[in-house]
Design an enzyme around this catalytic site. Structure first.
Site, PDB file in Angstrom:
ATOM      1  N   GLU A  26      90.078  -6.584 107.619  1.00  0.00           N
ATOM      2  CA  GLU A  26      89.377  -5.210 107.752  1.00  0.00           C
ATOM      3  C   GLU A  26      90.959  -4.223 107.687  1.00  0.00           C
ATOM      4  O   GLU A  26      91.778  -4.525 108.138  1.00  0.00           O
ATOM      5  CB  GLU A  26      88.812  -4.870 109.241  1.00  0.00           C
ATOM      6  CG  GLU A  26      88.349  -3.738 109.407  1.00  0.00           C
ATOM      7  CD  GLU A  26      87.882  -3.621 110.975  1.00  0.00           C
ATOM      8  OE1 GLU A  26      87.003  -2.874 111.218  1.00  0.00           O
ATOM      9  OE2 GLU A  26      88.327  -4.358 111.832  1.00  0.00           O
ATOM     10  N   LYS A  85      79.932  -0.204 108.314  1.00  0.00           N
ATOM     11  CA  LYS A  85      79.866  -1.129 109.586  1.00  0.00           C
ATOM     12  C   LYS A  85      78.849  -0.463 110.506  1.00  0.00           C
ATOM     13  O   LYS A  85      78.999   0.623 110.816  1.00  0.00           O
ATOM     14  CB  LYS A  85      81.358  -1.048 110.155  1.00  0.00           C
ATOM     15  CG  LYS A  85      81.566  -1.777 111.276  1.00  0.00           C
ATOM     16  CD  LYS A  85      83.117  -1.838 111.911  1.00  0.00           C
ATOM     17  CE  LYS A  85      83.406  -2.646 112.835  1.00  0.00           C
ATOM     18  NZ  LYS A  85      85.027  -2.609 113.035  1.00  0.00           N
ATOM     19  N   CYS A 107      84.120  -6.720 111.357  1.00  0.00           N
ATOM     20  CA  CYS A 107      84.704  -7.099 112.641  1.00  0.00           C
ATOM     21  C   CYS A 107      83.757  -7.025 114.012  1.00  0.00           C
ATOM     22  O   CYS A 107      83.184  -8.065 114.092  1.00  0.00           O
ATOM     23  CB  CYS A 107      86.208  -5.703 113.005  1.00  0.00           C
ATOM     24  SG  CYS A 107      87.019  -6.414 114.382  1.00  0.00           S
TER      25      CYS A 107
END
Length: 291
Positions: free
Chosen positions: A43, A116, A153
């Site tokens: 990331e 995300k 993540c």
């Protein structure tokens, strides 16, 4: 038989963008030379993990999806090597900012973007200061080497994200990550919890999971984080088949996607789902959304 070889990579990142990009490109080239066809980088590898602090100066690290210099470079690299690259980047979209990922196919085509969905906020991981919650929904991509889903993540802690991508048709799940020590409690080590969360996604969906985390100690204005790496690849039962420690490098694993599809069908995990009973998942407080 559809055989695919995947790679998980990890490296330290510093303040020099050119050095970070050179390190990432080197890892991709090494993975391709080792036979990998889909290579996962960690990331936000262009920079240090800037979310340790709330600093308006870091917004200058973002670029728009269209014409992004990182994506142009990785597109050329993917086409040269014939590999698929899920690429994490800091996206600016007019007045909004997102923690995003572009999917680049093996011919260099940028297939689209995922933003995300789950944005953390806590000591050392102050992402809500920088990123809006993603508005793309979960996405899958039919790449040259298989249909893949990607979470970023904090997404990896949510079984709903993995299941959504699986029922949409994903055959492999990828998670670029930046996680390490917890500044508020140096005794807390989340490494095994972090791994087991994703191993559970693999087991529950009969689907390999590939996770790439960063390594190294990064010092910010308010705190420091030591990223623990431990990038890994699971098989379809959640067992770890390849892993790294805290050293830079990569690991690979090969899978037969047709055999995995037969295994998923035989286990009945998707056949026996009861979406009609899952309405409480559509609410924050667990109420039945149909009432």
């Amino acid at each position: 038989m559809r055989q695919v070889t995947v790679a998980a990579t990890q490296m330290p990142c510093g303040p020099d963008r050119a050095s970070n990009l050179a390190g990432a490109e080197s890892l991709v080239r090494r993975a391709a030379a080792a036979g990998a066809q889909i290579v996962l980088l960690q990331e936000l590898f262009e920079s240090v993990y800037f979310c340790k602090d709330q600093s308006p100066a870091h917004f200058s690290l973002a670029y728009s999806f269209e014409g992004h210099p990182l994506l142009a470079r990785m597109s050329r690299l993917a086409a040269e090597l014939g590999v698929v690259l899920p690429v994490s980047f800091f996206e600016r979209a007019n007045a909004a900012y997102f923690n995003s990922l572009a999917m680049i196919d093996a011919d260099g085509k940028v297939m689209g973007v995922y933003r995300k969905s789950h944005i953390p906020d806590g000591p050392g991981y102050q992402e809500k200061f920088y990123f809006s919650p993603g508005d793309t929904g979960f996405r899958i991509w039919q790449t040259k080497f298989g249909c893949i889903g990607v979470g970023i993540c904090w997404d990896q802690w949510f079984p709903e994200a993995a299941r959504a991508m699986a029922v949409m048709g994903a055959e492999l799940l990828f998670y670029p990550t930046a996680i390490g020590s917890e500044p508020q409690d140096p005794r807390l080590d989340s490494r095994e919890h972090w791994r087991r969360a994703m191993q559970g996604h693999a087991a529950s969906n009969c689907m390999p999971v590939i996770a790439s985390n960063r390594i190294g100690r990064e010092v910010g204005e308010s705190c420091a984080i030591t990223f623990y790496g431990s990038s890994f690849i699971t098989d379809a039962t959640g067992g770890i088949t390849a892993e790294l420690g805290q050293e830079p490098g990569l690991v690979t694993a090969a899978f037969d996607l047709d055999e995995l599809a037969r295994t998923r069908a035989a286990w009945g995990l998707f056949r026996d789902r009861r979406p009609d009973l899952y309405l409480p998942l559509l609410t924050l407080d667990g109420r039945d959304a149909g009432i």
